[in-house]
Design a protein around this motif. Structure first.
Motif, mmCIF file in Angstrom:
data_model
loop_
_atom_site.group_PDB
_atom_site.id
_atom_site.type_symbol
_atom_site.label_atom_id
_atom_site.label_comp_id
_atom_site.label_asym_id
_atom_site.label_seq_id
_atom_site.Cartn_x
_atom_site.Cartn_y
_atom_site.Cartn_z
ATOM 1 N N LEU A 52 -63.308 18.093 35.222
ATOM 2 C CA LEU A 52 -64.182 19.256 35.120
ATOM 3 C C LEU A 52 -65.115 19.119 33.929
ATOM 4 N N PRO A 53 -66.358 19.593 34.033
ATOM 5 C CA PRO A 53 -67.303 19.465 32.921
ATOM 6 C C PRO A 53 -67.061 20.535 31.856
ATOM 7 N N ASN A 54 -67.583 20.290 30.672
ATOM 8 C CA ASN A 54 -67.552 21.314 29.631
ATOM 9 C C ASN A 54 -68.532 22.422 30.006
ATOM 10 N N PRO A 55 -68.120 23.703 29.945
ATOM 11 C CA PRO A 55 -68.999 24.790 30.408
ATOM 12 C C PRO A 55 -70.079 25.193 29.416
ATOM 13 N N GLY A 56 -70.080 24.610 28.214
ATOM 14 C CA GLY A 56 -71.002 25.069 27.181
ATOM 15 C C GLY A 56 -70.384 26.209 26.397
ATOM 16 N N THR A 57 -71.086 26.688 25.406
ATOM 17 C CA THR A 57 -70.572 27.759 24.565
ATOM 18 C C THR A 57 -70.996 29.125 25.102
ATOM 19 N N VAL A 58 -70.253 30.145 24.720
ATOM 20 C CA VAL A 58 -70.605 31.508 25.109
ATOM 21 C C VAL A 58 -71.927 31.917 24.465
ATOM 22 N N GLU A 59 -72.174 31.434 23.250
ATOM 23 C CA GLU A 59 -73.422 31.749 22.556
ATOM 24 C C GLU A 59 -74.632 31.262 23.356
ATOM 25 N N TYR A 167 -65.274 24.856 18.859
ATOM 26 C CA TYR A 167 -64.535 23.682 19.330
ATOM 27 C C TYR A 167 -64.747 23.556 20.824
ATOM 28 N N GLN A 168 -65.165 22.367 21.264
ATOM 29 C CA GLN A 168 -65.425 22.132 22.679
ATOM 30 C C GLN A 168 -64.507 21.039 23.192
ATOM 31 N N GLY A 169 -63.628 21.431 24.121
ATOM 32 C CA GLY A 169 -62.744 20.464 24.742
ATOM 33 C C GLY A 169 -63.413 19.816 25.945
ATOM 34 N N GLN A 170 -62.626 19.058 26.695
ATOM 35 C CA GLN A 170 -63.187 18.369 27.847
ATOM 36 C C GLN A 170 -63.737 19.348 28.881
ATOM 37 N N ASP A 171 -63.009 20.443 29.129
ATOM 38 C CA ASP A 171 -63.440 21.397 30.155
ATOM 39 C C ASP A 171 -63.371 22.844 29.673
ATOM 40 N N TYR A 172 -63.406 23.054 28.362
ATOM 41 C CA TYR A 172 -63.350 24.414 27.827
ATOM 42 C C TYR A 172 -64.043 24.467 26.472
ATOM 43 N N SER A 173 -64.326 25.696 26.017
ATOM 44 C CA SER A 173 -64.941 25.927 24.707
ATOM 45 C C SER A 173 -64.223 27.074 24.016
ATOM 46 N N TYR A 190 -64.641 40.814 13.826
ATOM 47 C CA TYR A 190 -63.995 39.570 14.226
ATOM 48 C C TYR A 190 -64.205 39.372 15.726
ATOM 49 N N ILE A 191 -64.682 38.181 16.088
ATOM 50 C CA ILE A 191 -65.010 37.891 17.482
ATOM 51 C C ILE A 191 -64.377 36.562 17.861
ATOM 52 N N GLY A 192 -63.750 36.537 19.021
ATOM 53 C CA GLY A 192 -63.185 35.299 19.544
ATOM 54 C C GLY A 192 -63.470 35.189 21.033
ATOM 55 N N ASN A 193 -63.762 33.989 21.499
ATOM 56 C CA ASN A 193 -64.014 33.819 22.924
ATOM 57 C C ASN A 193 -63.468 32.491 23.416
ATOM 58 N N TYR A 194 -63.209 32.459 24.721
ATOM 59 C CA TYR A 194 -62.687 31.268 25.398
ATOM 60 C C TYR A 194 -63.417 31.126 26.724
ATOM 61 N N PHE A 195 -63.957 29.925 26.980
ATOM 62 C CA PHE A 195 -64.763 29.669 28.170
ATOM 63 C C PHE A 195 -64.185 28.438 28.867
ATOM 64 N N GLN A 196 -63.797 28.588 30.142
ATOM 65 C CA GLN A 196 -63.076 27.546 30.856
ATOM 66 C C GLN A 196 -63.754 27.228 32.182
ATOM 67 N N LEU A 202 -68.244 26.413 38.590
ATOM 68 C CA LEU A 202 -67.885 27.768 38.145
ATOM 69 C C LEU A 202 -67.094 27.716 36.852
ATOM 70 N N ALA A 203 -67.512 28.575 35.905
ATOM 71 C CA ALA A 203 -66.794 28.715 34.635
ATOM 72 C C ALA A 203 -66.548 30.197 34.384
ATOM 73 N N LEU A 204 -65.359 30.517 33.899
ATOM 74 C CA LEU A 204 -64.975 31.889 33.594
ATOM 75 C C LEU A 204 -64.531 31.972 32.135
ATOM 76 N N GLY A 205 -64.781 33.131 31.530
ATOM 77 C CA GLY A 205 -64.416 33.271 30.130
ATOM 78 C C GLY A 205 -64.138 34.706 29.745
ATOM 79 N N VAL A 206 -63.667 34.855 28.519
ATOM 80 C CA VAL A 206 -63.363 36.174 27.973
ATOM 81 C C VAL A 206 -63.774 36.177 26.503
ATOM 82 N N GLU A 207 -64.311 37.314 26.051
ATOM 83 C CA GLU A 207 -64.709 37.479 24.654
ATOM 84 C C GLU A 207 -64.160 38.790 24.137
ATOM 85 N N THR A 208 -63.510 38.733 22.993
ATOM 86 C CA THR A 208 -62.894 39.923 22.393
ATOM 87 C C THR A 208 -63.537 40.208 21.041
#
Length: 352
Positions: A52-59, A167-173, A190-196, A202-208
Protein backbone atom coordinates in the motif's frame (compact mmCIF):
# COMPACT_ATOMS: atom_id res chain seq x y z
CA UNK A 1 58.83 -43.53 41.16
CA UNK A 2 55.54 -42.34 42.48
CA UNK A 3 52.71 -42.16 40.02
CA UNK A 4 51.33 -38.64 39.27
CA UNK A 5 48.43 -37.54 41.39
CA UNK A 6 45.19 -36.91 39.52
CA UNK A 7 42.46 -34.60 40.85
CA UNK A 8 39.50 -36.42 42.31
CA UNK A 9 36.40 -36.85 40.19
CA UNK A 10 33.89 -33.97 40.39
CA UNK A 11 30.70 -34.46 42.28
CA UNK A 12 27.83 -32.87 40.37
CA UNK A 13 25.95 -32.31 43.58
CA UNK A 14 28.71 -30.17 45.11
CA UNK A 15 30.64 -28.77 42.14
CA UNK A 16 29.82 -25.09 41.66
CA UNK A 17 31.39 -24.80 38.18
CA UNK A 18 29.17 -23.25 35.44
CA UNK A 19 28.93 -26.54 33.57
CA UNK A 20 27.27 -28.18 36.51
CA UNK A 21 24.88 -25.37 37.45
CA UNK A 22 21.36 -26.22 36.22
CA UNK A 23 20.09 -23.85 33.48
CA UNK A 24 17.40 -21.36 34.51
CA UNK A 25 13.98 -22.11 33.05
CA UNK A 26 12.82 -19.98 30.14
CA UNK A 27 11.27 -16.68 31.21
CA UNK A 28 7.56 -16.98 31.75
CA UNK A 29 7.21 -13.37 30.52
CA UNK A 30 8.82 -14.24 27.19
CA UNK A 31 6.69 -17.33 26.84
CA UNK A 32 3.52 -15.38 27.47
CA UNK A 33 4.40 -12.78 24.83
CA UNK A 34 5.59 -15.24 22.21
CA UNK A 35 2.14 -15.78 20.62
CA UNK A 36 1.58 -12.02 20.45
CA UNK A 37 4.97 -11.26 18.86
CA UNK A 38 4.46 -14.10 16.39
CA UNK A 39 1.02 -12.82 15.43
CA UNK A 40 2.33 -9.28 15.08
CA UNK A 41 5.19 -10.50 12.85
CA UNK A 42 2.76 -12.38 10.59
CA UNK A 43 0.48 -9.32 10.45
CA UNK A 44 3.43 -7.06 9.51
CA UNK A 45 4.48 -9.41 6.73
CA UNK A 46 0.92 -9.59 5.39
CA UNK A 47 0.63 -5.81 5.55
CA UNK A 48 3.91 -5.36 3.69
CA UNK A 49 2.80 -7.79 1.00
CA UNK A 50 -0.19 -5.54 0.20
CA UNK A 51 2.29 -2.87 -1.01
CA UNK A 52 0.00 0.00 0.00
CA UNK A 53 1.26 3.54 -0.73
CA UNK A 54 1.88 6.23 1.85
CA UNK A 55 -1.30 8.39 2.01
CA UNK A 56 0.53 11.66 2.66
CA UNK A 57 0.07 13.86 5.69
CA UNK A 58 -3.19 15.22 7.06
CA UNK A 59 -1.74 18.72 6.75
CA UNK A 60 -1.45 18.19 2.97
CA UNK A 61 -4.85 16.52 2.62
CA UNK A 62 -6.11 19.37 0.41
CA UNK A 63 -2.73 20.41 -1.01
CA UNK A 64 -3.76 20.22 -4.68
CA UNK A 65 -6.98 22.19 -4.11
CA UNK A 66 -5.16 24.93 -2.19
CA UNK A 67 -2.59 25.17 -4.98
CA UNK A 68 -5.36 25.63 -7.57
CA UNK A 69 -7.61 28.04 -5.67
CA UNK A 70 -6.81 31.69 -4.98
CA UNK A 71 -7.27 31.64 -1.21
CA UNK A 72 -3.52 31.59 -0.45
CA UNK A 73 -2.50 33.82 -3.39
CA UNK A 74 -5.05 36.65 -3.51
CA UNK A 75 -3.91 40.16 -2.55
CA UNK A 76 -4.90 43.78 -3.16
CA UNK A 77 -3.03 47.09 -3.31
CA UNK A 78 0.61 47.04 -4.35
CA UNK A 79 3.28 44.57 -3.28
CA UNK A 80 6.92 43.94 -4.11
CA UNK A 81 9.15 40.99 -3.21
CA UNK A 82 12.89 41.45 -3.74
CA UNK A 83 14.93 38.26 -3.25
CA UNK A 84 18.71 37.84 -3.31
CA UNK A 85 20.39 34.41 -3.33
CA UNK A 86 23.69 34.34 -1.48
CA UNK A 87 24.42 30.63 -1.68
CA UNK A 88 23.11 27.56 -3.50
CA UNK A 89 24.51 24.69 -1.41
CA UNK A 90 23.56 25.16 1.33
CA UNK A 91 20.75 27.39 0.13
CA UNK A 92 20.74 30.85 1.70
CA UNK A 93 18.65 33.81 0.54
CA UNK A 94 17.20 37.04 1.91
CA UNK A 95 13.94 38.76 0.94
CA UNK A 96 12.55 42.29 1.28
CA UNK A 97 8.74 42.50 1.03
CA UNK A 98 6.61 45.64 0.78
CA UNK A 99 2.80 46.00 0.91
CA UNK A 100 1.07 49.33 0.20
CA UNK A 101 -2.49 50.51 -0.42
CA UNK A 102 -4.30 47.37 0.75
CA UNK A 103 -7.94 47.60 1.87
CA UNK A 104 -7.54 44.80 4.41
CA UNK A 105 -4.08 45.49 5.91
CA UNK A 106 -1.91 48.46 6.78
CA UNK A 107 1.28 49.31 4.84
CA UNK A 108 4.09 47.03 5.97
CA UNK A 109 7.68 46.01 5.39
CA UNK A 110 9.07 42.55 6.08
CA UNK A 111 12.62 41.24 6.00
CA UNK A 112 13.08 37.49 5.72
CA UNK A 113 15.90 34.97 5.45
CA UNK A 114 15.95 31.28 4.49
CA UNK A 115 18.67 28.70 5.09
CA UNK A 116 18.36 25.08 3.98
CA UNK A 117 20.54 22.01 3.55
CA UNK A 118 19.78 18.30 3.22
CA UNK A 119 18.64 17.89 6.84
CA UNK A 120 17.55 21.31 8.08
CA UNK A 121 15.33 24.18 7.00
CA UNK A 122 15.43 27.55 8.79
CA UNK A 123 13.23 30.55 8.03
CA UNK A 124 12.93 33.82 9.91
CA UNK A 125 11.33 37.21 9.35
CA UNK A 126 10.82 40.54 11.11
CA UNK A 127 8.43 43.35 10.14
CA UNK A 128 8.55 47.11 10.63
CA UNK A 129 6.70 46.83 13.97
CA UNK A 130 9.28 44.46 15.41
CA UNK A 131 7.16 41.29 15.19
CA UNK A 132 9.43 38.27 14.75
CA UNK A 133 8.50 34.86 13.36
CA UNK A 134 10.71 31.82 12.87
CA UNK A 135 10.39 28.26 11.67
CA UNK A 136 12.73 25.27 11.82
CA UNK A 137 12.38 21.82 10.25
CA UNK A 138 14.87 19.17 11.33
CA UNK A 139 14.94 15.91 9.41
CA UNK A 140 16.19 12.95 11.45
CA UNK A 141 15.49 10.55 8.59
CA UNK A 142 13.62 10.62 5.30
CA UNK A 143 10.36 9.82 7.08
CA UNK A 144 10.89 11.60 10.42
CA UNK A 145 10.80 15.40 10.75
CA UNK A 146 10.57 17.67 13.79
CA UNK A 147 9.13 21.15 13.24
CA UNK A 148 9.23 24.21 15.49
CA UNK A 149 7.38 27.43 14.72
CA UNK A 150 7.32 30.54 16.88
CA UNK A 151 6.05 34.11 16.75
CA UNK A 152 6.93 37.00 19.05
CA UNK A 153 4.62 40.01 18.95
CA UNK A 154 4.23 43.22 20.93
CA UNK A 155 0.45 42.72 20.86
CA UNK A 156 -0.99 40.72 23.75
CA UNK A 157 -2.13 37.24 22.78
CA UNK A 158 -0.32 37.16 19.43
CA UNK A 159 2.87 35.43 20.56
CA UNK A 160 2.93 31.67 20.13
CA UNK A 161 5.09 28.57 19.84
CA UNK A 162 4.21 25.36 18.05
CA UNK A 163 6.02 22.03 18.40
CA UNK A 164 5.33 19.30 15.87
CA UNK A 165 6.64 15.93 14.74
CA UNK A 166 5.83 14.06 11.52
CA UNK A 167 6.45 10.37 10.95
CA UNK A 168 5.57 8.62 7.70
CA UNK A 169 5.54 4.85 7.55
CA UNK A 170 5.23 2.66 4.49
CA UNK A 171 1.43 2.95 4.36
CA UNK A 172 0.54 5.40 7.15
CA UNK A 173 1.33 8.84 8.57
CA UNK A 174 1.50 10.02 12.19
CA UNK A 175 1.58 13.59 13.44
CA UNK A 176 1.65 15.13 16.91
CA UNK A 177 1.41 18.86 17.53
CA UNK A 178 1.37 21.14 20.58
CA UNK A 179 0.52 24.86 20.42
CA UNK A 180 1.54 27.04 23.37
CA UNK A 181 1.99 24.05 25.70
CA UNK A 182 2.65 24.73 29.38
CA UNK A 183 3.88 21.67 31.32
CA UNK A 184 2.99 23.08 34.75
CA UNK A 185 -0.80 22.93 34.26
CA UNK A 186 -0.98 21.24 30.81
CA UNK A 187 -2.71 24.24 29.22
CA UNK A 188 -2.44 24.71 25.48
CA UNK A 189 -3.71 23.06 22.32
CA UNK A 190 -2.74 19.46 21.52
CA UNK A 191 -3.46 17.80 18.17
CA UNK A 192 -2.76 14.26 17.03
CA UNK A 193 -3.71 12.48 13.83
CA UNK A 194 -3.29 9.12 12.13
CA UNK A 195 -3.75 8.52 8.39
CA UNK A 196 -3.80 4.97 7.00
CA UNK A 197 -4.02 3.60 3.45
CA UNK A 198 -6.77 0.96 3.34
CA UNK A 199 -6.40 0.17 -0.36
CA UNK A 200 -4.17 1.56 -3.10
CA UNK A 201 -6.79 4.25 -3.76
CA UNK A 202 -8.48 4.82 -0.38
CA UNK A 203 -7.03 6.25 2.83
CA UNK A 204 -8.88 6.81 6.11
CA UNK A 205 -7.79 8.80 9.12
CA UNK A 206 -8.72 10.39 12.41
CA UNK A 207 -7.64 13.67 14.02
CA UNK A 208 -8.15 14.56 17.67
CA UNK A 209 -7.90 18.06 19.14
CA UNK A 210 -7.64 18.77 22.86
CA UNK A 211 -7.90 22.41 23.99
CA UNK A 212 -7.13 23.54 27.52
CA UNK A 213 -7.01 27.35 27.58
CA UNK A 214 -7.21 27.43 31.39
CA UNK A 215 -6.74 24.71 34.05
CA UNK A 216 -10.49 24.59 34.72
CA UNK A 217 -11.64 24.63 31.07
CA UNK A 218 -11.04 22.00 28.38
CA UNK A 219 -12.55 20.77 25.12
CA UNK A 220 -12.09 17.50 23.25
CA UNK A 221 -13.09 17.06 19.58
CA UNK A 222 -12.41 14.40 16.95
CA UNK A 223 -12.75 14.61 13.18
CA UNK A 224 -12.67 11.85 10.57
CA UNK A 225 -10.84 11.99 7.23
CA UNK A 226 -11.06 10.20 3.89
CA UNK A 227 -9.07 10.48 0.68
CA UNK A 228 -9.67 8.77 -2.66
CA UNK A 229 -6.99 8.89 -5.37
CA UNK A 230 -7.32 7.60 -8.91
CA UNK A 231 -4.88 5.00 -10.25
CA UNK A 232 -3.18 7.56 -12.49
CA UNK A 233 -3.35 10.25 -9.73
CA UNK A 234 -5.19 12.59 -12.12
CA UNK A 235 -8.02 13.21 -9.65
CA UNK A 236 -8.28 13.30 -5.85
CA UNK A 237 -11.38 13.56 -3.64
CA UNK A 238 -11.22 14.28 0.10
CA UNK A 239 -13.68 14.66 2.96
CA UNK A 240 -13.38 15.78 6.57
CA UNK A 241 -16.26 15.37 9.03
CA UNK A 242 -16.61 16.72 12.57
CA UNK A 243 -19.31 15.45 14.95
CA UNK A 244 -20.33 19.06 15.64
CA UNK A 245 -21.96 19.13 12.18
CA UNK A 246 -19.15 20.47 9.97
CA UNK A 247 -18.30 18.83 6.65
CA UNK A 248 -15.64 19.85 4.15
CA UNK A 249 -15.37 18.01 0.84
CA UNK A 250 -12.96 18.75 -2.01
CA UNK A 251 -12.36 17.47 -5.52
CA UNK A 252 -9.31 18.13 -7.70
CA UNK A 253 -8.67 16.99 -11.24
CA UNK A 254 -5.87 17.43 -13.73
CA UNK A 255 -7.60 17.88 -17.08
CA UNK A 256 -4.41 18.46 -19.03
CA UNK A 257 -0.71 18.72 -18.38
CA UNK A 258 -1.19 22.48 -17.90
CA UNK A 259 -4.83 22.70 -16.74
CA UNK A 260 -6.18 21.89 -13.25
CA UNK A 261 -9.64 22.40 -11.74
CA UNK A 262 -10.79 22.14 -8.13
CA UNK A 263 -14.01 22.36 -6.11
CA UNK A 264 -14.49 22.90 -2.39
CA UNK A 265 -17.73 22.51 -0.39
CA UNK A 266 -18.05 23.52 3.27
CA UNK A 267 -21.23 22.69 5.17
CA UNK A 268 -22.16 23.71 8.70
CA UNK A 269 -25.28 22.16 10.23
CA UNK A 270 -25.19 22.98 13.93
CA UNK A 271 -28.16 24.05 16.09
CA UNK A 272 -26.73 27.58 16.27
CA UNK A 273 -25.90 28.02 12.58
CA UNK A 274 -26.64 26.48 9.20
CA UNK A 275 -24.49 27.61 6.30
CA UNK A 276 -22.78 26.36 3.16
CA UNK A 277 -20.08 27.74 0.86
CA UNK A 278 -19.11 26.26 -2.50
CA UNK A 279 -15.99 27.31 -4.40
CA UNK A 280 -14.87 26.47 -7.93
CA UNK A 281 -11.41 27.26 -9.27
CA UNK A 282 -9.10 26.61 -12.20
CA UNK A 283 -5.39 27.03 -12.87
CA UNK A 284 -3.71 27.36 -16.25
CA UNK A 285 0.07 26.98 -16.56
CA UNK A 286 1.31 28.70 -19.70
CA UNK A 287 4.89 28.81 -20.99
CA UNK A 288 5.89 31.90 -18.98
CA UNK A 289 2.73 32.60 -16.98
CA UNK A 290 0.24 31.11 -14.51
CA UNK A 291 -3.43 32.15 -14.47
CA UNK A 292 -5.86 31.31 -11.65
CA UNK A 293 -9.61 32.02 -11.59
CA UNK A 294 -12.15 31.37 -8.85
CA UNK A 295 -15.90 31.67 -8.24
CA UNK A 296 -17.76 31.01 -4.98
CA UNK A 297 -21.35 30.97 -3.75
CA UNK A 298 -20.93 34.22 -1.79
CA UNK A 299 -20.86 36.15 -5.08
CA UNK A 300 -17.11 36.64 -5.32
CA UNK A 301 -15.28 36.31 -8.63
CA UNK A 302 -11.50 36.60 -8.53
CA UNK A 303 -8.51 36.08 -10.81
CA UNK A 304 -4.73 36.25 -10.60
CA UNK A 305 -2.16 36.40 -13.39
CA UNK A 306 1.52 35.80 -12.71
CA UNK A 307 3.55 36.70 -15.80
CA UNK A 308 7.27 35.99 -15.92
CA UNK A 309 9.18 38.16 -18.36
CA UNK A 310 12.45 36.50 -17.29
CA UNK A 311 13.41 33.76 -14.82
CA UNK A 312 14.25 36.46 -12.28
CA UNK A 313 11.38 38.91 -12.90
CA UNK A 314 7.63 38.38 -12.56
CA UNK A 315 4.66 40.76 -12.73
CA UNK A 316 1.39 40.00 -10.89
CA UNK A 317 -2.12 41.35 -11.43
CA UNK A 318 -5.00 40.32 -9.13
CA UNK A 319 -8.65 41.33 -9.05
CA UNK A 320 -11.81 40.45 -7.12
CA UNK A 321 -15.44 41.50 -7.54
CA UNK A 322 -18.00 40.93 -4.77
CA UNK A 323 -21.38 41.09 -6.53
CA UNK A 324 -23.46 40.80 -3.35
CA UNK A 325 -21.61 43.64 -1.56
CA UNK A 326 -21.04 45.67 -4.75
CA UNK A 327 -17.31 45.94 -3.97
CA UNK A 328 -14.09 45.33 -5.85
CA UNK A 329 -10.38 44.97 -5.12
CA UNK A 330 -7.37 45.20 -7.43
CA UNK A 331 -3.75 44.35 -6.76
CA UNK A 332 -0.48 44.68 -8.67
CA UNK A 333 2.91 43.34 -7.71
CA UNK A 334 6.42 42.48 -8.82
CA UNK A 335 8.83 39.73 -7.81
CA UNK A 336 12.52 40.34 -8.53
CA UNK A 337 15.30 37.86 -7.85
CA UNK A 338 19.01 38.54 -8.03
CA UNK A 339 22.12 36.57 -7.19
CA UNK A 340 25.80 37.19 -6.50
CA UNK A 341 26.63 33.71 -7.80
CA UNK A 342 28.29 32.99 -11.11
CA UNK A 343 26.42 30.92 -13.72
CA UNK A 344 28.65 27.95 -12.91
CA UNK A 345 27.82 28.23 -9.18
CA UNK A 346 24.11 28.32 -10.03
CA UNK A 347 24.46 25.09 -12.02
CA UNK A 348 24.13 26.76 -15.43
CA UNK A 349 26.38 25.72 -18.35
CA UNK A 350 29.41 27.98 -18.81
CA UNK A 351 29.16 30.73 -21.39
CA UNK A 352 31.62 30.55 -24.31
Amino acid sequence: MASPAFPPAKDASTDPSPSSVPQAPKSLYTSALSPLTSAFSRFSQWRKSLDLPNPGTVENLQKEVKSTHLTNFMFDGARADLTKSLSMNPAFQVTHSFILGSQVSTPSYNFGAVFANNDMFLQGSVDHEGNVSARMNQGWAENSITKIQTQLSSQAGHSMIQLEHDYQGQDYSLNAKAVNPWPADLTGIYIGNYFQSVTKNLALGVETLYQRPTPDMSEFTTSYLAKITSNDKNWIATAQVQPSGILQATYWQKLHEKVEVAADLQLMASPQRRDAIATLGAKYDLRMATFRAQLDSTGKVSALLEQRFAPTFAFLVAGEIDHFKNAAKVGVGVMIESSTLTPEEMGMPPQH
